[in-house]
Design a protein around this motif. Structure first.
Motif, PDB file in Angstrom:
ATOM      1  N   THR A  71      -3.871   1.649  -9.728  1.00  0.00           N
ATOM      2  CA  THR A  71      -3.186   2.789  -9.115  1.00  0.00           C
ATOM      3  C   THR A  71      -2.632   3.711 -10.186  1.00  0.00           C
ATOM      4  O   THR A  71      -2.686   4.948 -10.060  1.00  0.00           O
ATOM      5  CB  THR A  71      -2.053   2.296  -8.202  1.00  0.00           C
ATOM      6  N   LEU A  72      -2.097   3.136 -11.248  1.00  0.00           N
ATOM      7  CA  LEU A  72      -1.558   3.928 -12.347  1.00  0.00           C
ATOM      8  C   LEU A  72      -2.626   4.817 -12.961  1.00  0.00           C
ATOM      9  O   LEU A  72      -2.379   5.990 -13.274  1.00  0.00           O
ATOM     10  CB  LEU A  72      -0.960   2.991 -13.401  1.00  0.00           C
ATOM     11  N   GLY A  73      -3.831   4.278 -13.110  1.00  0.00           N
ATOM     12  CA  GLY A  73      -4.916   5.087 -13.645  1.00  0.00           C
ATOM     13  C   GLY A  73      -5.243   6.277 -12.763  1.00  0.00           C
ATOM     14  O   GLY A  73      -5.466   7.389 -13.253  1.00  0.00           O
ATOM     15  N   ARG A  74      -5.256   6.056 -11.440  1.00  0.00           N
ATOM     16  CA  ARG A  74      -5.556   7.159 -10.522  1.00  0.00           C
ATOM     17  C   ARG A  74      -4.431   8.190 -10.505  1.00  0.00           C
ATOM     18  O   ARG A  74      -4.690   9.394 -10.375  1.00  0.00           O
ATOM     19  CB  ARG A  74      -5.803   6.614  -9.113  1.00  0.00           C
ATOM     20  N   VAL A  75      -3.197   7.721 -10.627  1.00  0.00           N
ATOM     21  CA  VAL A  75      -2.080   8.657 -10.673  1.00  0.00           C
ATOM     22  C   VAL A  75      -2.175   9.527 -11.920  1.00  0.00           C
ATOM     23  O   VAL A  75      -1.985  10.749 -11.875  1.00  0.00           O
ATOM     24  CB  VAL A  75      -0.743   7.896 -10.634  1.00  0.00           C
ATOM     25  N   PRO A  92       0.802  -1.236   0.000  1.00  0.00           N
ATOM     26  CA  PRO A  92       0.000   0.000   0.000  1.00  0.00           C
ATOM     27  C   PRO A  92       0.828   1.277   0.000  1.00  0.00           C
ATOM     28  O   PRO A  92       0.387   2.291  -0.548  1.00  0.00           O
ATOM     29  CB  PRO A  92      -0.831  -0.133   1.290  1.00  0.00           C
ATOM     30  N   ASP A  93       2.026   1.251   0.596  1.00  0.00           N
ATOM     31  CA  ASP A  93       2.815   2.476   0.684  1.00  0.00           C
ATOM     32  C   ASP A  93       3.916   2.554  -0.366  1.00  0.00           C
ATOM     33  O   ASP A  93       4.320   3.651  -0.743  1.00  0.00           O
ATOM     34  CB  ASP A  93       3.446   2.600   2.077  1.00  0.00           C
ATOM     35  N   LEU A  94       4.408   1.413  -0.847  1.00  0.00           N
ATOM     36  CA  LEU A  94       5.528   1.429  -1.781  1.00  0.00           C
ATOM     37  C   LEU A  94       5.097   1.360  -3.239  1.00  0.00           C
ATOM     38  O   LEU A  94       5.813   1.840  -4.120  1.00  0.00           O
ATOM     39  CB  LEU A  94       6.478   0.270  -1.479  1.00  0.00           C
ATOM     40  N   LEU A  95       3.942   0.762  -3.508  1.00  0.00           N
ATOM     41  CA  LEU A  95       3.482   0.666  -4.890  1.00  0.00           C
ATOM     42  C   LEU A  95       3.179   2.032  -5.514  1.00  0.00           C
ATOM     43  O   LEU A  95       3.597   2.294  -6.653  1.00  0.00           O
ATOM     44  CB  LEU A  95       2.254  -0.242  -4.967  1.00  0.00           C
ATOM     45  N   PRO A  96       2.458   2.943  -4.833  1.00  0.00           N
ATOM     46  CA  PRO A  96       2.117   4.222  -5.471  1.00  0.00           C
ATOM     47  C   PRO A  96       3.325   5.029  -5.963  1.00  0.00           C
ATOM     48  O   PRO A  96       3.314   5.494  -7.108  1.00  0.00           O
ATOM     49  CB  PRO A  96       1.319   4.959  -4.387  1.00  0.00           C
ATOM     50  N   PRO A  97       4.388   5.237  -5.154  1.00  0.00           N
ATOM     51  CA  PRO A  97       5.505   6.021  -5.696  1.00  0.00           C
ATOM     52  C   PRO A  97       6.222   5.317  -6.841  1.00  0.00           C
ATOM     53  O   PRO A  97       6.725   5.984  -7.755  1.00  0.00           O
ATOM     54  CB  PRO A  97       6.438   6.214  -4.494  1.00  0.00           C
ATOM     55  N   LEU A  98       6.271   3.997  -6.814  1.00  0.00           N
ATOM     56  CA  LEU A  98       6.884   3.265  -7.915  1.00  0.00           C
ATOM     57  C   LEU A  98       6.069   3.448  -9.190  1.00  0.00           C
ATOM     58  O   LEU A  98       6.611   3.718 -10.272  1.00  0.00           O
ATOM     59  CB  LEU A  98       6.989   1.781  -7.558  1.00  0.00           C
TER      60      LEU A  98
END
Length: 645
Positions: free
Chosen positions: A309-313, A270-276
């Motif tokens: 997550t990529l879509g939301r980013v 949950p915390d490391l996937l978004p910045p990657l």
């Protein structure tokens, strides 16, 4: 530089040999030479005598560097120098390369008249160097007699055809051997499950150091932790890369940061996937074929989560959340940051950081906020160091000195050249006593928004768009337009707070200034509001040799005073305060930067307002499209309209 006289070659080589022998699976078929080495637990050969070394030097015409000589006195050659050099020469087979590989010609073919001296030296390496590799996987090991330090040590260069990289430099022979020893360890650490576990005194020592580095990082001693983790990563220790990547990412070092071994762990995902994923989005240009490579070991469920997550980013809807007191601070920080108060937002996060709770033992700091479109731009290398220096997760230590604020708290920064010198003209509206959310209602033309003043795809109406960067704003202001006219000027502007009691709307890429058709939005911004508005439009550094500057101030829907400097003349109206008297600024129009700075300082001093530099230049702010800043054409005036189908 390595002190070759202090280096214990025998102990080092014996340890290496024993670890190599123990790494071999029982029953594995070996060559006769390797079988002998395993039985003897010795990868080397008998020591070379001084006479034998001297004979080699006489044959080659050069005295060998100290570290290589000391090595030969312990072992006259070496087997398995890393994973790709199977036999390293001793006194008998050492020879000058003399471009035997033809690689000098290959490297020289890429040179032209603009080539640097270092590039020419690199190409000539293949003619002058001593070749040490005897058997290898297309890997060359060269001692360079022209790259010599003050102790007489020659640099070692290694090159492998399959890497497609320039030769790698090692300071001397000792450094080279230590590097390939690390390479041996790294390859063993990533062996298949069918092979025996690679465990020995070296790995146990390194793993204990990794654990201590983890605690050091949480105590705020990230510099020492980073050194330890980098060393352990070189040996392929399994936790070192994932821990070290967290430090590197917060320092702004995004290259080859994959949180290896951690991002695929459900505890840390949950915390490391978004910045990657956010870093991938920044460089992928909608090509997502490499995303699975960055998520090494990801299963289908994790890949589905990554794409979501990529879509939301990409659409700007990703929102970082946390639990507990730190989570409450995150929400307060986002509210501050989305209106431009980057410094207060950062301080809010830092004050709450000691209360942050990790998701597991290998979680060193919060990182998910880096993907948040509003919070992510708060990071700078200096702030990253402050965060990492702050004790957290129940650890104690000395708190660091806070980093300096990024916003100067004035308007004068607008007169400073920006990176690339793009900000040569800009305009803004300051509205007193109004919240940023109110500005579309004061400055936008509600008739453009359809029913209820709702914003359409271009941001017209009384609703703010999602936050966007300065460059996203500039792109959107032109990309979505289907109609352009020579008189209609409806800028897409960023909004936020402009210090105590003021809000702003800012346009960093305004249309050309036409003082004949210009209509100040200041009166409309204050109509029926019982407040003031200030409009500034500066083009004192605009290209083309036609500097201009406009200031107008309105209250309760009525313009109080204004002046415009253009074409060397000043037009004025109303009773201007002495501090804003234009004649005092344009006595020497040749020095435009001084005039611009002085004017901005005077405006800030008169109204006590400021603009947030970091948020405008580097952050993301809400936007909306204002009513036109130019009047419609009058009878007899011509204009052009271009409509795109």
């Amino acid at each position: 530089m390595t002190d070759s006289t202090a280096f214990d070659w025998r102990s080092f080589l014996l340890k290496w040999s024993g670890e190599w022998a123990d790494s071999l699976a029982e029953g594995k078929t070996l060559s006769e030479r390797d079988e002998t080495a395993r039985g003897a637990r010795w990868l080397g050969f008998p020591a070379a005598s001084e006479e034998r070394i001297a004979a080699m030097e006489e044959r080659l015409g050069r005295r060998m560097p100290p570290s290589y000589r000391e090595f030969l006195k312990v072992s006259d050659g070496w087997r398995h120098a890393g994973g790709f050099v199977y036999l390293l020469t001793g006194t008998e087979d050492a020879r000058w390369h003399n471009n035997a590989s033809g690689l000098a010609d290959t490297f020289e073919a890429y040179l032209d008249e603009t080539a640097e001296p270092e590039q020419r030296r690199e190409a000539d390496l293949w003619r002058r160097a001593l070749q040490l590799d005897v058997e290898s996987d297309v890997t060359r090991v060269l001692l360079d007699p022209e790259d010599v330090d003050e102790d007489g040590e020659w640099a070692v260069y290694t090159w492998s055809s399959w890497l497609a990289e320039p030769p790698a430099r090692h300071a001397d022979f000792t450094a080279f051997m230590r590097d390939v020893y690390r390479e041996f360890h790294s390859l063993q650490a990533h062996r298949s499950d069918e092979e025996p576990e690679f465990v020995n005194d070296t790995t146990r020592t390194l793993d204990a150091q990794v654990e201590e580095a983890r605690l050091e990082a949480l105590r705020g001693d990230w510099e020492q932790a980073a050194k330890t983790l980098d060393e352990a990563k070189g040996y392929g220790r399994p936790r070192a890369a994932g821990l070290g990547d967290q430090l590197r990412r917060l320092l702004g070092q995004t290259h080859l940061v994959y949180f290896d071994g951690l991002v695929t762990d459900p505890r840390y995902t949950p915390d490391l996937l978004p910045p990657l994923v956010a870093e991938h989005a920044k460089h992928s240009y909608r090509d997502d074929s490499t995303l699975r490579f960055h998520l090494r070991g990801a299963d289908d469920d994790l890949m589905a989560q990554a794409h979501a997550t990529l879509g939301r980013v990409r659409d700007g809807s990703y929102r970082y959340t946390e639990t507990g007191p730190f989570g409450e601070a995150v929400e307060r920080a986002r509210e501050l940051a989305r209106w431009g108060d980057s410094d207060s937002a950062w301080r809010t996060l830092m004050n709450a950081l000691p209360l942050w709770e990790p998701l597991g033992p290998d979680h060193l700091a919060p990182l998910g906020w880096l993907a948040d479109p509003v919070l992510g731009p708060l990071l700078t290398p200096e702030r990253g160091r402050e965060l990492l220096s702050t004790p957290r997760a129940g650890q104690t230590g000395e708190a660091p000195e806070p980093t300096a604020d990024l916003d100067p708290g004035d308007l004068a920064w607008l007169a400073e050249p920006d990176r690339g010198n793009n900000r040569t003209s800009y305009r803004f509206v300051l509205v007193e006593g109004a919240e940023p959310e109110e500005l579309p209602g004061r400055l936008a033309d509600e008739a453009e928004g359809g029913e209820g003043g709702e914003a359409d795809g271009d941001g017209y109406g009384t609703v703010l768009n999602q936050p966007m960067t300065f460059w996203e704003l500039h792109d959107r202001s032109t990309r979505n337009r289907r109609e352009f006219s020579s008189y209609d000027d409806r800028p897409l502007m960023s909004v936020g707070r402009a210090g105590t009691g003021w809000s702003f709307a800012f346009d960093g890429h305004p249309a050309p200034f036409d003082r004949r058709r210009f209509v100040s939005p200041a009166p409309a911004a204050t109509a029926g509001a019982g407040t003031r508005a200030v409009v500034v439009w500066s083009g004192l550094r605009a290209p083309g040799g036609k500097p201009f500057f406009h200031l107008s101030v309105a209250q309760d829907g009525i313009e109080q005073y204004a002046f415009t400097y253009a074409e060397g003349e000043i037009q004025r109206s109303g009773d201007l305060p002495p501090a804003l008297e234009p004649s005092q600024f344009f006595g020497d129009v040749e020095d435009r930067a001084v005039a611009e700075r002085s004017l901005l300082e005077a405006v800030a001093g008169e109204f006590g307002a400021s603009l947030p530099r970091h948020a405008i230049v580097n952050g993301r702010l809400h936007t909306f499209t204002t009513r036109s800043w130019t009047r419609p054409p009058r009878h007899g005036e011509t204009y052009a309209v271009v409509r795109l189908s």
